[in-house]
Motif scaffolding. Structure first.
Motif, PDB file in Angstrom:
ATOM      1  N   ASP A   1       6.389  -2.496  -5.044  1.00  0.00           N
ATOM      2  CA  ASP A   1       5.173  -3.307  -5.078  1.00  0.00           C
ATOM      3  C   ASP A   1       4.005  -2.531  -5.681  1.00  0.00           C
ATOM      4  OD1 ASP A   1       6.588  -5.325  -3.885  1.00  0.00           O
ATOM      5  OD2 ASP A   1       5.727  -5.040  -1.882  1.00  0.00           O
ATOM      6  N   ALA A   2       3.898  -1.258  -5.335  1.00  0.00           N
ATOM      7  CA  ALA A   2       2.754  -0.453  -5.774  1.00  0.00           C
ATOM      8  C   ALA A   2       2.859  -0.029  -7.226  1.00  0.00           C
ATOM      9  CB  ALA A   2       2.613   0.775  -4.878  1.00  0.00           C
ATOM     10  N   TYR A   3       4.090   0.181  -7.718  1.00  0.00           N
ATOM     11  CA  TYR A   3       4.246   0.794  -9.039  1.00  0.00           C
ATOM     12  C   TYR A   3       5.033  -0.051 -10.029  1.00  0.00           C
ATOM     13  CZ  TYR A   3       2.505   4.483  -6.082  1.00  0.00           C
ATOM     14  OH  TYR A   3       1.738   5.201  -5.182  1.00  0.00           O
ATOM     15  N   GLY A   4       5.200  -1.328  -9.702  1.00  0.00           N
ATOM     16  CA  GLY A   4       5.729  -2.262 -10.687  1.00  0.00           C
ATOM     17  C   GLY A   4       7.210  -2.168 -10.955  1.00  0.00           C
ATOM     18  N   MET A   5       8.023  -2.015  -9.900  1.00  0.00           N
ATOM     19  CA  MET A   5       9.466  -1.989 -10.075  1.00  0.00           C
ATOM     20  C   MET A   5      10.120  -3.023  -9.167  1.00  0.00           C
ATOM     21  SD  MET A   5      10.654   1.966 -10.567  1.00  0.00           S
ATOM     22  CE  MET A   5      12.187   1.376 -11.313  1.00  0.00           C
TER      23      MET A   5
ATOM     24  N   PHE B   1      12.519   1.219  -0.414  1.00  0.00           N
ATOM     25  CA  PHE B   1      11.559   1.470  -1.494  1.00  0.00           C
ATOM     26  C   PHE B   1      10.741   0.241  -1.877  1.00  0.00           C
ATOM     27  CE2 PHE B   1      14.553   4.904  -1.709  1.00  0.00           C
ATOM     28  CZ  PHE B   1      13.829   6.002  -2.146  1.00  0.00           C
ATOM     29  N   GLY B   2      10.658  -0.731  -0.964  1.00  0.00           N
ATOM     30  CA  GLY B   2       9.910  -1.946  -1.268  1.00  0.00           C
ATOM     31  C   GLY B   2       8.443  -1.698  -1.544  1.00  0.00           C
TER      32      GLY B   2
ATOM     33  N   PHE C   1       5.949   5.235   0.919  1.00  0.00           N
ATOM     34  CA  PHE C   1       6.299   5.048  -0.489  1.00  0.00           C
ATOM     35  C   PHE C   1       5.203   4.368  -1.299  1.00  0.00           C
ATOM     36  CE2 PHE C   1      10.755   5.770   0.948  1.00  0.00           C
ATOM     37  CZ  PHE C   1      10.932   6.927   0.208  1.00  0.00           C
ATOM     38  N   ASP C   2       4.150   3.936  -0.652  1.00  0.00           N
ATOM     39  CA  ASP C   2       2.924   3.543  -1.349  1.00  0.00           C
ATOM     40  C   ASP C   2       1.901   4.601  -0.971  1.00  0.00           C
ATOM     41  OD1 ASP C   2       0.471   2.540  -2.184  1.00  0.00           O
ATOM     42  OD2 ASP C   2       0.890   0.484  -1.551  1.00  0.00           O
ATOM     43  N   VAL C   3       1.527   5.441  -1.923  1.00  0.00           N
ATOM     44  CA  VAL C   3       0.653   6.574  -1.621  1.00  0.00           C
ATOM     45  C   VAL C   3      -0.671   6.101  -1.026  1.00  0.00           C
ATOM     46  CG1 VAL C   3      -0.532   8.573  -2.593  1.00  0.00           C
ATOM     47  CG2 VAL C   3       1.764   7.977  -3.397  1.00  0.00           C
ATOM     48  N   LYS C   4      -1.151   4.947  -1.451  1.00  0.00           N
ATOM     49  CA  LYS C   4      -2.412   4.427  -0.906  1.00  0.00           C
ATOM     50  C   LYS C   4      -2.287   4.144   0.597  1.00  0.00           C
ATOM     51  CE  LYS C   4      -4.982   4.313  -4.647  1.00  0.00           C
ATOM     52  NZ  LYS C   4      -6.160   5.230  -4.767  1.00  0.00           N
ATOM     53  N   LEU C   5      -1.138   3.685   1.032  1.00  0.00           N
ATOM     54  CA  LEU C   5      -0.929   3.448   2.465  1.00  0.00           C
ATOM     55  C   LEU C   5      -0.822   4.771   3.210  1.00  0.00           C
ATOM     56  CD1 LEU C   5       1.570   0.427   2.501  1.00  0.00           C
ATOM     57  CD2 LEU C   5      -0.932   0.398   2.636  1.00  0.00           C
ATOM     58  N   TRP C   6      -0.270   5.764   2.562  1.00  0.00           N
ATOM     59  CA  TRP C   6      -0.168   7.079   3.204  1.00  0.00           C
ATOM     60  C   TRP C   6      -1.555   7.719   3.344  1.00  0.00           C
ATOM     61  CZ3 TRP C   6       3.302   8.094   6.349  1.00  0.00           C
ATOM     62  CH2 TRP C   6       3.660   9.380   6.731  1.00  0.00           C
ATOM     63  N   ILE C   7      -2.451   7.361   2.458  1.00  0.00           N
ATOM     64  CA  ILE C   7      -3.842   7.814   2.596  1.00  0.00           C
ATOM     65  C   ILE C   7      -4.447   7.234   3.880  1.00  0.00           C
ATOM     66  CG2 ILE C   7      -6.164   7.528   1.616  1.00  0.00           C
ATOM     67  CD1 ILE C   7      -4.896   7.878  -1.154  1.00  0.00           C
ATOM     68  N   SER C   8      -4.115   5.987   4.192  1.00  0.00           N
ATOM     69  CA  SER C   8      -4.566   5.397   5.444  1.00  0.00           C
ATOM     70  C   SER C   8      -4.001   6.167   6.633  1.00  0.00           C
ATOM     71  CB  SER C   8      -4.136   3.923   5.535  1.00  0.00           C
ATOM     72  OG  SER C   8      -4.443   3.386   6.803  1.00  0.00           O
ATOM     73  N   ALA C   9      -2.734   6.575   6.544  1.00  0.00           N
ATOM     74  CA  ALA C   9      -2.118   7.359   7.605  1.00  0.00           C
ATOM     75  C   ALA C   9      -2.848   8.689   7.787  1.00  0.00           C
ATOM     76  CB  ALA C   9      -0.642   7.602   7.297  1.00  0.00           C
TER      77      ALA C   9
ATOM     78  N   VAL D   1      12.979  -3.828  -6.711  1.00  0.00           N
ATOM     79  CA  VAL D   1      13.766  -2.969  -5.824  1.00  0.00           C
ATOM     80  C   VAL D   1      14.823  -3.785  -5.106  1.00  0.00           C
ATOM     81  CG1 VAL D   1      13.682  -1.469  -3.800  1.00  0.00           C
ATOM     82  CG2 VAL D   1      11.851  -1.366  -5.503  1.00  0.00           C
ATOM     83  N   MET D   2      16.041  -3.254  -5.081  1.00  0.00           N
ATOM     84  CA  MET D   2      17.138  -3.901  -4.371  1.00  0.00           C
ATOM     85  C   MET D   2      17.863  -2.863  -3.532  1.00  0.00           C
ATOM     86  SD  MET D   2      18.751  -6.489  -7.204  1.00  0.00           S
ATOM     87  CE  MET D   2      19.628  -7.377  -5.927  1.00  0.00           C
ATOM     88  N   GLY D   3      18.195  -3.227  -2.297  1.00  0.00           N
ATOM     89  CA  GLY D   3      18.942  -2.331  -1.420  1.00  0.00           C
ATOM     90  C   GLY D   3      20.184  -3.023  -0.889  1.00  0.00           C
ATOM     91  N   LEU D   4      21.257  -2.254  -0.726  1.00  0.00           N
ATOM     92  CA  LEU D   4      22.492  -2.825  -0.198  1.00  0.00           C
ATOM     93  C   LEU D   4      22.304  -3.250   1.257  1.00  0.00           C
ATOM     94  CD1 LEU D   4      25.468  -3.506  -0.515  1.00  0.00           C
ATOM     95  CD2 LEU D   4      26.011  -1.130   0.076  1.00  0.00           C
TER      96      LEU D   4
END
Length: 324
Positions: A224-228, A219-220, A153-161, A230-233
């Motif tokens: 963090d990456a896109y300025g929102m 979606f944490g 969910f952070d595209v920059k981290l997926w680039i590392s993958a 996020v809360m999950g149940l």
């Protein structure tokens, strides 16, 4: 934070032990080189047999490997990787694979032990392997010892993958190393474009409304990456149980902050979020379901979320339309 509440009985522990032992025996009987690693691609082998856990990883490996790989994903669309249990058929697929990629960071839950055993005998690589731990979110709801595995969910981290997949395939199959590098470079360019696109789209939401409420805390990295916010149940794993206090706490937050939409997830039943919405309604605040997001699984083939890039775009468009 929530805690895992999974108890293993004697039978379950026995079955898991048998599964792990079977994999070790099979691997030990396979042809290995001097370093204990399965022999690299043979010159007369048509394609590399790659087995992966999730659809997102399958898509990534296909983009980098191109025609040189045959990719099989163990988990079908809509399957929750946190709760996935490998079948005998899955064990056979892992045994027959030349290379195995998985998410790591405990994404695969109970399969993690099996995958780590396989790392000793064949090319079995978590795509999160080379991500700096300083960039990882804490997974405090697993006794504070793990990291949040939802790195895609952070595209920059997926680039590392993507870099990890590229380097692994190049090492296993050096004859086509340049091809893997070229494919990865082209795909990473698309990912950089996607990253910029997300930032632009999120700006359409008023700052006060940039609150993403979902069924579990997947979606944490996105927040963090896109300025929102996020809360999950539930916690970062759906194996972490939630209770009435969690429902009440989230309901009260929605009411107090006048949040107008929450989101369900394709791999999690919507019942829990419907209970939160009903509770808010009883307190005089109407909350709608803003749409279905893909969190731990991509969409069915032919859908608007059947690749990683399409999945991310679907999620972003759904979020923005509901909150702007």
């Amino acid at each position: 934070m929530n805690q895992y509440k999974v108890k293993k009985g004697p039978l379950q522990r026995f079955k898991m032990t048998l599964g792990v032992l079977a994999l070790i025996i099979v691997a030990a009987c396979s042809k290995v080189d001097g370093n204990g690693m399965l022999a690299k691609r043979a010159g007369d082998q048509d394609v590399i047999r790659v087995v992966v856990t999730t659809g997102m990883i399958a898509d990534l490996v296909q983009e980098v490997g191109g025609d040189e790989v045959n990719v099989v994903a163990l988990m079908r669309p809509g399957v929750d990787p946190h709760l996935f249990k490998a079948s005998q058929g899955d064990i056979q697929k892992l045994d027959e694979a030349d290379v195995i990629f998985y998410g790591g960071l405990h994404l695969e839950g109970k399969m993690t032990e099996i995958l780590k055993k396989l790392e000793r005998h064949k090319y079995t690589v978590p795509v999160s392997k080379h991500i700096d731990e300083a960039l990882l979110r804490s997974g405090a709801d697993i006794n504070g010892t793990q990291f949040d595995p939802h790195i895609w969910f952070d595209v920059k981290l997926w680039i590392s993958a993507a870099g990890t997949v590229r380097d692994t395939l190049a090492e296993y199959d050096p004859e086509h190393a340049e091809l893997y590098r070229q494919n990865a470079e082209a795909y990473i360019e698309q990912l950089n474009t996607l990253d910029a696109e997300i930032k632009e789209k999120i700006n359409e939401i008023p700052e006060s409304g940039r609150v993403l409420v979902t069924a579990h805390d997947a979606f944490g990295y996105f927040g963090d990456a896109y300025g929102m916010k996020v809360m999950g149940l539930q916690g970062i794993s759906t194996a972490a149980e939630y209770g009435s206090k969690d429902v009440s706490k989230l309901r009260d937050y929605l009411v107090e902050n006048k949040i107008k939409a929450v989101f369900v997830e394709s791999s999690i039943p919507p019942k829990a979020m419907e209970a939160v919405i009903a509770g808010a309604k009883e307190k005089g605040h109407l909350v709608k379901i803003g749409g279905e997001l893909y969190s731990d699984s991509m969409g069915e083939p032919g859908s608007d979320a059947d690749t990683y890039i399409k999945m991310v775009r679907h999620n972003v468009n759904t979020i923005v339309e509901a909150l702007k």
